[in-house]
Design a protein around this motif. Structure first.
Motif, mmCIF file in Angstrom:
data_model
loop_
_atom_site.group_PDB
_atom_site.id
_atom_site.type_symbol
_atom_site.label_atom_id
_atom_site.label_comp_id
_atom_site.label_asym_id
_atom_site.label_seq_id
_atom_site.Cartn_x
_atom_site.Cartn_y
_atom_site.Cartn_z
ATOM 1 N N PRO A 295 -5.518 2.347 6.380
ATOM 2 C CA PRO A 295 -5.434 2.661 4.956
ATOM 3 C C PRO A 295 -5.691 1.411 4.127
ATOM 4 N N ALA A 296 -6.061 1.609 2.870
ATOM 5 C CA ALA A 296 -6.133 0.489 1.933
ATOM 6 C C ALA A 296 -4.712 0.162 1.485
ATOM 7 N N VAL A 297 -4.420 -1.128 1.389
ATOM 8 C CA VAL A 297 -3.088 -1.574 0.996
ATOM 9 C C VAL A 297 -3.170 -2.193 -0.394
ATOM 10 N N GLY A 298 -2.526 -1.529 -1.358
ATOM 11 C CA GLY A 298 -2.576 -1.980 -2.725
ATOM 12 C C GLY A 298 -1.332 -2.758 -3.124
ATOM 13 N N PRO A 299 -1.203 -3.065 -4.411
ATOM 14 C CA PRO A 299 -0.015 -3.775 -4.905
ATOM 15 C C PRO A 299 1.259 -3.032 -4.536
ATOM 16 N N GLY A 300 2.290 -3.798 -4.178
ATOM 17 C CA GLY A 300 3.542 -3.182 -3.777
ATOM 18 C C GLY A 300 3.443 -2.435 -2.469
ATOM 19 N N CYS A 301 2.420 -2.739 -1.682
ATOM 20 C CA CYS A 301 2.171 -2.077 -0.389
ATOM 21 C C CYS A 301 1.925 -0.577 -0.547
ATOM 22 N N ALA A 302 1.348 -0.172 -1.651
ATOM 23 C CA ALA A 302 0.954 1.230 -1.810
ATOM 24 C C ALA A 302 -0.227 1.511 -0.880
ATOM 25 N N LEU A 303 -0.099 2.552 -0.057
ATOM 26 C CA LEU A 303 -1.141 2.879 0.911
ATOM 27 C C LEU A 303 -1.995 4.026 0.395
ATOM 28 N N SER A 304 -3.298 3.903 0.569
ATOM 29 C CA SER A 304 -4.202 4.991 0.203
ATOM 30 C C SER A 304 -5.233 5.163 1.312
ATOM 31 N N GLY A 305 -5.636 6.407 1.520
ATOM 32 C CA GLY A 305 -6.579 6.678 2.601
ATOM 33 C C GLY A 305 -5.894 6.515 3.945
ATOM 34 N N GLY A 306 -6.697 6.263 4.958
ATOM 35 C CA GLY A 306 -6.184 6.104 6.311
ATOM 36 C C GLY A 306 -6.160 7.418 7.073
ATOM 37 N N GLU A 307 -6.189 7.313 8.395
ATOM 38 C CA GLU A 307 -6.155 8.480 9.266
ATOM 39 C C GLU A 307 -5.209 8.213 10.430
ATOM 40 N N TRP A 308 -4.480 9.256 10.820
ATOM 41 C CA TRP A 308 -3.501 9.143 11.892
ATOM 42 C C TRP A 308 -3.597 10.356 12.817
ATOM 43 N N SER A 309 -3.076 10.192 14.023
ATOM 44 C CA SER A 309 -2.948 11.305 14.964
ATOM 45 C C SER A 309 -1.468 11.501 15.264
ATOM 46 N N SER A 310 -0.954 12.684 14.986
ATOM 47 C CA SER A 310 0.445 13.021 15.256
ATOM 48 C C SER A 310 0.517 13.662 16.631
ATOM 49 N N TYR A 311 1.048 12.947 17.596
ATOM 50 C CA TYR A 311 0.982 13.460 18.972
ATOM 51 C C TYR A 311 1.960 14.595 19.229
ATOM 52 N N TYR A 312 3.002 14.740 18.431
ATOM 53 C CA TYR A 312 3.952 15.833 18.648
ATOM 54 C C TYR A 312 3.281 17.201 18.556
ATOM 55 N N ASP A 313 2.334 17.313 17.604
ATOM 56 C CA ASP A 313 1.690 18.608 17.383
ATOM 57 C C ASP A 313 0.164 18.523 17.404
#
Length: 223
Positions: free
Chosen positions: A87-105
């Motif tokens: 993800p992009a990391v903005g001021p105050g560590c605000a995250l935008s974008g990014g992709e993840w894989s949730s292995y539980y489901d």
């Protein structure tokens, strides 16, 4: 495995940053231990559980994280380290974008808003299993443990909230492909922190281990 290696590499890199040492004694890290899953389950002390006195506030979680300079708390650092696409990391560590894989489901997640950071062994379960006698500092270390990648896992909010504070005798990930990994990571976390299991929990872990072939549990005892 890629996520585990990335998390481990991050922890090692941060560990060699210049630090101001205090007068505290520096102890060498304990060696990693390994055992087949069924054997590891048998190493868990078995004890009745009690939630008497528990409050989530007794575990100071999402502290300033591993890197005190990045402005990101533990939750954000885990999201960044587990991302498949950063993800992009903005001021105050605000995250935008990014992709993840949730292995539980087995869900592909775009954007951090759809994710929770799951304590593999929930805080309430840890309390029931031995953390009630820990110091506040040790409970904080447990709640923010990034040294063991399996301790904190980015998963869909839906599955994390379905799990709540349940142990494997009451809840397991909905994806069949997740069951052996989950049993390994649950057992590893309990062994790392010296936490007990109740009889039903251990029985369910043995049942899972019977269907998991040659799975091996690795853990490093927490300092």
């Amino acid at each position: 495995m890629i996520t585990t290696l990335r998390r481990t590499a991050t922890a090692v890199a941060l560990a060699v940053l210049p630090l101001t040492l205090t007068a505290q004694t520096v102890h060498a890290a304990a060696p990693e231990e390994t055992a087949p899953l069924g054997v590891a389950v048998g190493l868990l002390p078995v004890s009745d559980e009690s939630r008497e006195g528990y409050a989530r506030t007794k575990f100071r979680h999402w502290n300033a994280g591993l890197d005190l300079r990045d402005g990101c708390n533990t939750r954000a650092e885990v999201l960044i380290s587990e991302a498949m696409a950063a993800p992009a990391v903005g001021p105050g560590c605000a995250l935008s974008g990014g992709e993840w894989s949730s292995y539980y489901d087995v869900q592909h997640v775009v954007g951090a808003a759809g994710l929770d950071i799951d304590h593999m062994v929930p805080l309430a379960e840890a309390w029931d299993s031995g953390a009630s006698v820990w110091s506040a500092a040790r409970r904080e270390a447990y709640a923010n443990d990034q040294a063991a990648p399996q301790s904190l896992v980015a998963v869909t909010a839906k599955t994390n909230r379905s799990k709540g504070d349940k142990d494997p005798s009451d809840w397991l990930p909905p994806a069949a492909s997740a069951l052996c990994r989950y049993a390994v990571e649950w057992t590893s976390t309990k062994l790392r922190w010296g936490l007990a299991a109740d009889q039903e929990e251990q029985r369910r872990l043995y049942q899972l281990a019977a269907g998991c072939g040659e799975e091996v549990v690795a853990w490093t005892p927490a300092p």
